[in-house]
Design a protein around this motif. Structure first.
Motif, PDB file in Angstrom:
ATOM      1  N   ARG A   2       0.835  -1.196   0.000  1.00 21.24           N
ATOM      2  CA  ARG A   2       0.000   0.000   0.000  1.00 21.24           C
ATOM      3  C   ARG A   2       0.873   1.251   0.000  1.00 21.24           C
ATOM      4  N   LEU A   3       1.918   1.192   0.830  1.00 26.55           N
ATOM      5  CA  LEU A   3       2.805   2.336   0.960  1.00 26.55           C
ATOM      6  C   LEU A   3       3.450   2.632  -0.392  1.00 26.55           C
ATOM      7  N   ARG A  11      -3.122   5.226  -9.499  1.00 24.14           N
ATOM      8  CA  ARG A  11      -3.227   4.066 -10.380  1.00 24.14           C
ATOM      9  C   ARG A  11      -4.714   3.912 -10.680  1.00 24.14           C
ATOM     10  N   LYS A  13      -8.091   2.615 -10.224  1.00 22.62           N
ATOM     11  CA  LYS A  13      -8.705   1.936  -9.095  1.00 22.62           C
ATOM     12  C   LYS A  13      -9.337   0.621  -9.551  1.00 22.62           C
ATOM     13  N   SER A  14      -9.092  -0.420  -8.796  1.00 18.50           N
ATOM     14  CA  SER A  14      -9.578  -1.737  -9.226  1.00 18.50           C
ATOM     15  C   SER A  14     -11.095  -1.817  -9.229  1.00 18.50           C
ATOM     16  N   ALA A  15     -11.739  -1.056  -8.341  1.00 21.00           N
ATOM     17  CA  ALA A  15     -13.205  -1.115  -8.294  1.00 21.00           C
ATOM     18  C   ALA A  15     -13.827  -0.580  -9.581  1.00 21.00           C
ATOM     19  N   SER A  16     -13.208   0.419 -10.188  1.00 18.48           N
ATOM     20  CA  SER A  16     -13.811   0.948 -11.421  1.00 18.48           C
ATOM     21  C   SER A  16     -13.582  -0.010 -12.588  1.00 18.48           C
ATOM     22  N   ALA A  18     -13.634  -3.245 -12.130  1.00 15.57           N
ATOM     23  CA  ALA A  18     -14.664  -4.250 -11.845  1.00 15.57           C
ATOM     24  C   ALA A  18     -16.023  -3.787 -12.373  1.00 15.57           C
ATOM     25  N   LYS A  19     -16.325  -2.518 -12.154  1.00 12.54           N
ATOM     26  CA  LYS A  19     -17.619  -1.994 -12.584  1.00 12.54           C
ATOM     27  C   LYS A  19     -17.771  -2.065 -14.103  1.00 12.54           C
TER      28      LYS A  19
ATOM     29  N   VAL B 146     -16.928  -9.187  -8.156  1.00 11.54           N
ATOM     30  CA  VAL B 146     -17.450  -9.410  -9.514  1.00 11.54           C
ATOM     31  C   VAL B 146     -18.255 -10.702  -9.688  1.00 11.54           C
ATOM     32  N   ASP B 189     -11.038   3.453  -0.587  1.00  4.19           N
ATOM     33  CA  ASP B 189      -9.730   3.350  -1.243  1.00  4.19           C
ATOM     34  C   ASP B 189      -9.841   3.038  -2.737  1.00  4.19           C
ATOM     35  N   GLY B 190     -11.064   2.746  -3.188  1.00  5.32           N
ATOM     36  CA  GLY B 190     -11.243   2.425  -4.603  1.00  5.32           C
ATOM     37  C   GLY B 190     -10.955   0.977  -4.937  1.00  5.32           C
ATOM     38  N   ASP B 191     -10.890   0.119  -3.920  1.00  4.48           N
ATOM     39  CA  ASP B 191     -10.593  -1.285  -4.159  1.00  4.48           C
ATOM     40  C   ASP B 191     -11.810  -2.188  -3.962  1.00  4.48           C
ATOM     41  N   MET B 192     -12.968  -1.589  -3.734  1.00  3.70           N
ATOM     42  CA  MET B 192     -14.171  -2.411  -3.607  1.00  3.70           C
ATOM     43  C   MET B 192     -15.324  -1.690  -4.286  1.00  3.70           C
ATOM     44  N   LEU B 193     -16.147  -2.439  -5.003  1.00  2.00           N
ATOM     45  CA  LEU B 193     -17.324  -1.854  -5.653  1.00  2.00           C
ATOM     46  C   LEU B 193     -18.173  -1.147  -4.608  1.00  2.00           C
ATOM     47  N   ASP B 197     -22.750   1.530  -7.292  1.00  2.00           N
ATOM     48  CA  ASP B 197     -22.380   0.799  -8.507  1.00  2.00           C
ATOM     49  C   ASP B 197     -23.132  -0.526  -8.595  1.00  2.00           C
ATOM     50  N   ILE B 201     -25.781  -1.596 -11.454  1.00  2.00           N
ATOM     51  CA  ILE B 201     -25.565  -2.740 -12.348  1.00  2.00           C
ATOM     52  C   ILE B 201     -26.747  -3.717 -12.268  1.00  2.00           C
ATOM     53  N   MET B 266      -2.199   3.992   4.947  1.00  5.00           N
ATOM     54  CA  MET B 266      -1.103   3.557   4.087  1.00  5.00           C
ATOM     55  C   MET B 266      -0.911   2.046   4.139  1.00  5.00           C
ATOM     56  N   PHE B 267      -1.160   1.488   5.296  1.00  8.44           N
ATOM     57  CA  PHE B 267      -0.873   0.059   5.433  1.00  8.44           C
ATOM     58  C   PHE B 267      -2.116  -0.817   5.328  1.00  8.44           C
TER      59      PHE B 267
END
Lengths: 84, 273
Positions: A2-3, A11, A13-16, A18-19, B146, B189-193, B197, B201, B266-267
């Motif tokens: 993460r750091l 970067r 975002k993985s969620a977008s 996925a969408k 997904v 953090d943008g790592d989960m739908l 959304d 869908i 961060m972590f």
């Protein structure tokens, strides 16, 4: 990790991602909703017949069934390879 | 007139049984006569989540095959008044369930109960189709992930074509989206739908949002449905869901990320308790 991401900056975002992927696959699934259960089989067998005569790819065929009030249209699209 | 609600998802492991147990218990706590039925023949687990696994004598298949009466098979919940459990069979093959048999059991239960909750097995095979066939409403349990979202869409397709209401051209099954294992910090953090959304869908209305919570595993460890842990976020979120199922308007909770220090951002990490 993460750091590292944090230091490297933005970067995608993985969620977008996925969408976007889900919107495409769900739209495709909805297109098949309500079609008769025999359609995948029909598609497969039609493809086999066509391939006896022309070499086409597995995904070169698309088939859909549209129903109006009193008539149904079976639409079949086959992309034939370029003639060289 | 009893309301039949199926708890379904397509994908396994998303929280169907946890949700069915919590919703049924919550409805009973609100004074509704409620029965929850396990349709997962061969892989029953609702009894374990409800904490009555050692009191199972007869099951759904026994009743359908006429080997036991409904009253012999129904287990009265020890903690909650107005709540009964009808377990699934553990040993027999899935063909033991018949459409006519299920219909008769549901008709008989409808005379005594306000709500009939059907806990569907995973997949789209016979057991899942029988669980949803007679439903008036459906709670589609979905994780912000997904494969779960895609499978939920498949289930919505089946609900709109293979249910009794669909086949008889009646008013369609009322579909509700229940998002479980939601981690607002990861969404942030943008790592989960995010919930918008998923709702967009699947294009159905949201009935509840259950945060990822340590209380859920604690509850299943003990065989006590998580709504009994009413200090927990998940317990409260399920009680909100139950209130909405009963037609009340309850504002959404647990969808905002918790404030975290720069170091923890961060972590990573940061689940709810």
């Amino acid at each position: 990790m993460r750091l590292l991401d944090f230091l490297k900056g933005e970067r995608k975002k993985s969620a977008s991602v996925a969408k976007e992927r889900l919107q495409i696959i769900v739209a495709h699934q909805r297109g098949q909703r309500g079609q008769p259960d025999y359609m995948p089989m029909l598609e497969q067998e039609l493809l086999e017949v066509i391939r006896r005569y022309v070499q086409v790819d597995q995904d070169a065929i698309s088939i859909s069934l549209d129903s109006d009030n009193d008539c149904s249209v079976l639409e079949l699209n086959v992309t034939l390879p370029n003639r060289d | 007139m009893a309301k039949i609600i199926v708890v379904t998802s397509g994908k396994g492991g998303v929280g169907k049984t946890t949700s069915a147990a919590a919703i049924a218990t919550g409805l009973a706590l609100r004074g509704n006569k409620t029965v929850v039925i396990d349709f997962d023949v061969g892989l029953r687990n609702l009894d374990l989540i409800m904490g009555c696994e050692r009191r199972v004598v007869y099951d759904l298949v026994n009743v359908i095959q006429g080997e036991a009466g409904l009253n012999q098979a129904l287990i009265r919940d020890k903690r909650t008044e107005n709540l009964h459990i009808l377990p699934a069979s553990q040993t027999r093959d899935k063909d033991a369930l018949t459409l006519e048999g299920v219909e008769k059991v549901l008709n008989d239960l409808a005379e005594d109960f306000d709500y009939i909750i059907c806990d569907s097995p995973a997949g789209i095979e016979r057991g899942a189709q029988l669980a949803m066939y007679f439903a008036d409403e459906a709670v589609v349990v979905t994780n912000p992930e997904v494969s779960s979202v895609r499978d939920s869409d498949r289930i919505l397709g089946l609900l709109s074509s293979k249910s009794r209401r669909a086949e008889q051209n009646r008013e369609p099954v009322k579909e509700h989206l229940l998002i479980t294992r939601y981690n607002a910090n990861r969404v942030d953090d943008g790592d989960m739908l995010n919930l918008e959304d998923i709702r967009e869908i699947l294009a159905i209305e949201l009935i509840g949002l259950i945060p990822e919570s340590e209380a859920v595993l604690r509850a299943s460890n003990q065989g006590v449905p998580v709504v009994h842990d009413d200090n927990s976020d998940a317990g409260q979120a399920y009680l909100d869901t139950v209130a909405r199922l009963m037609g009340e308007e309850v504002p959404l909770r647990f969808h905002a990320a918790q404030k975290r220090s720069l170091i923890s951002r961060m972590f990573g990490g940061g689940g709810r308790r």
